[in-house]
Design an enzyme around this catalytic site. Structure first.
Site, PDB file in Angstrom:
ATOM      1  N   ASP A  40       0.842  -1.201   0.000  1.00  0.00           N
ATOM      2  CA  ASP A  40       0.000   0.000   0.000  1.00  0.00           C
ATOM      3  C   ASP A  40       0.880   1.256   0.000  1.00  0.00           C
ATOM      4  O   ASP A  40       0.378   2.382  -0.041  1.00  0.00           O
ATOM      5  CB  ASP A  40      -1.034  -0.001   1.135  1.00  0.00           C
ATOM      6  N   SER A  41       2.213   1.050  -0.037  1.00  0.00           N
ATOM      7  CA  SER A  41       3.127   2.156  -0.354  1.00  0.00           C
ATOM      8  C   SER A  41       2.835   2.688  -1.757  1.00  0.00           C
ATOM      9  O   SER A  41       3.316   3.765  -2.123  1.00  0.00           O
ATOM     10  CB  SER A  41       4.586   1.699  -0.253  1.00  0.00           C
ATOM     11  N   ASP A  79      -1.169  -5.893  -0.316  1.00  0.00           N
ATOM     12  CA  ASP A  79      -1.484  -5.258   0.963  1.00  0.00           C
ATOM     13  C   ASP A  79      -2.968  -4.959   1.031  1.00  0.00           C
ATOM     14  O   ASP A  79      -3.533  -4.368   0.089  1.00  0.00           O
ATOM     15  CB  ASP A  79      -0.749  -3.910   1.049  1.00  0.00           C
ATOM     16  N   LYS A 109      -1.487  -9.174   2.823  1.00  0.00           N
ATOM     17  CA  LYS A 109      -0.749  -8.732   4.026  1.00  0.00           C
ATOM     18  C   LYS A 109      -1.637  -7.806   4.840  1.00  0.00           C
ATOM     19  O   LYS A 109      -2.328  -6.933   4.274  1.00  0.00           O
ATOM     20  CB  LYS A 109       0.544  -8.005   3.628  1.00  0.00           C
ATOM     21  N   GLU A 111      -1.708  -5.444   8.627  1.00  0.00           N
ATOM     22  CA  GLU A 111      -0.857  -4.840   9.655  1.00  0.00           C
ATOM     23  C   GLU A 111      -1.414  -5.096  11.059  1.00  0.00           C
ATOM     24  O   GLU A 111      -2.620  -4.974  11.274  1.00  0.00           O
ATOM     25  CB  GLU A 111      -0.754  -3.324   9.426  1.00  0.00           C
ATOM     26  N   GLU A 178       9.079  -4.288  10.617  1.00  0.00           N
ATOM     27  CA  GLU A 178       9.518  -2.997  10.069  1.00  0.00           C
ATOM     28  C   GLU A 178      10.062  -2.107  11.182  1.00  0.00           C
ATOM     29  O   GLU A 178       9.389  -1.884  12.203  1.00  0.00           O
ATOM     30  CB  GLU A 178       8.341  -2.305   9.346  1.00  0.00           C
TER      31      GLU A 178
HETATM   32  O1  KIV Z   1       3.525  -1.084   1.611  1.00  0.00           O
HETATM   33  C1  KIV Z   1       4.680  -1.524   1.604  1.00  0.00           C
HETATM   34  O2  KIV Z   1       5.460  -1.297   0.678  1.00  0.00           O
HETATM   35  C2  KIV Z   1       5.094  -2.334   2.743  1.00  0.00           C
HETATM   36  C3  KIV Z   1       6.538  -2.694   2.833  1.00  0.00           C
HETATM   37  C4  KIV Z   1       7.291  -1.513   3.274  1.00  0.00           C
HETATM   38  C5  KIV Z   1       6.760  -3.857   3.721  1.00  0.00           C
HETATM   39  O3  KIV Z   1       4.317  -2.654   3.568  1.00  0.00           O
END
Ligand code: KIV
Length: 281
Positions: A40-41, A79, A109, A111, A178
């Site tokens: 989600d980056s 994510d 993924k 969190e 992280e």
């Molecule tokens: O969103 C992302 O890119 C991440 C990584 C930094 C692990 O969660």
């Protein structure tokens, strides 16, 4: 998932990167990457949002589909965006399921731990593999404020270890750590059976992940945790400046960039033009 577990069992290291589009995912896959995360980056490095909070399911799915189309070998994970899994088990199942059914990725993924453990358990029971994410979790940016490095005290490190073990117990196939001290990541890595994948968590994790734009030097600055393997941002700006100059000077396109017409057709065109000119007169 089994592939990552085997790497840990054999004492190997997992190499993972993020990707957000077809071509880049294909390049990383062909280069031999073990896991590709549609992070989600995406919110920050592709869509220009200030945090990961605004990115939507539809935006994440759009990019997950593109990445999945480019990958033949690596494990693909997407994510789950903010509020796509925190609002109840039914929402979490529906949204996670969409990533597998429509997005074409193999895992999601999430969190955190605590209230998220029930979500992880339900998804795993339903056949949706889950990658956990602990330590600095960017969807909680407003809780952390400027405190980026987590678990700096013995008490907080103990809590993090408990969370990691609880995630493993809930069925997560691996856990991203992280921004935690390397010694804390080492302890967690030793205590878990499933692999840990670090980002800013030192060298003792079973694997490493970076945001691709940091690794390629596309972002103007990278956080301390990231190594810049290229300075692609500068290279793109240089290429753009060369292109602009050549277009303005008429140096581009050159003959080799132009398409030709057969000689006889060219003569016929010239003749048509001449007769057209005569008619016009
Ligand atoms: O969103 C992302 O890119 C991440 C990584 C930094 C692990 O969660």
């Amino acid at each position: 998932m089994n592939h990552l577990a085997k790497i840990k069992q054999c004492g190997g290291r997992i190499a993972a990167l993020t990707a957000y589009d077809f071509l880049t995912a294909q390049l990383l896959d062909r280069a031999g990457i073990d896991m590709i995360l549609v992070g989600d980056s995406l919110a920050n490095v592709v869509l220009g949002y200030p945090t990961t909070l605004p990115v939507t399911m539809e935006e994440m799915l759009h990019h997950a589909k593109a990445v999945a189309r480019g990958v033949a070998r690596a494990l693909t994970v997407a994510d789950m965006p903010f509020l796509s899994y925190q609002t109840g088990l039914d929402d979490a199942v529906r949204n996670a399921g969409r990533f597998l059914k429509e997005g074409g990725v193999e895992a999601v993924k999430l969190e955190g731990a605590g209230p998220i453990l029930a979500v992880v358990e339900r998804l795993v029971q339903l056949g949706i593999p889950v990658l956990g994410h602990l330590g600095y979790t960017p969807q909680s940016v407003h809780r952390f404020g400027s405190n980026i490095v987590q678990a700096k005290t013995a008490a907080r490190a103990g809590e993090l270890l408990n969370d990691a073990m609880a995630l493993e117990g809930a069925g997560a196939f691996a856990v991203v750590l992280e921004c935690v001290p390397a010694e804390v990541a080492r302890l967690i890595t030793e205590r878990l059976t499933v692999p840990t994948i670090g980002i800013g968590a030192g060298p003792f994790c079973d694997g490493q992940i970076l945001v691709l734009h940091d690794a390629l030097g596309l972002t103007p600055r990278s956080p301390r945790l990231a190594k810049r393997y290229l300075e692609l941002g500068g290279m793109i700006a240089d290429a753009a400046r060369s292109y602009i100059r050549e277009v303005r000077e008429g140096a581009f396109p050159a003959a080799e960039h132009c398409y030709e017409m057969p000689e006889d057709e060219l003569r016929a065109l010239a003749a048509d033009e001449r007769s057209g000119e005569r008619k016009a007169r």
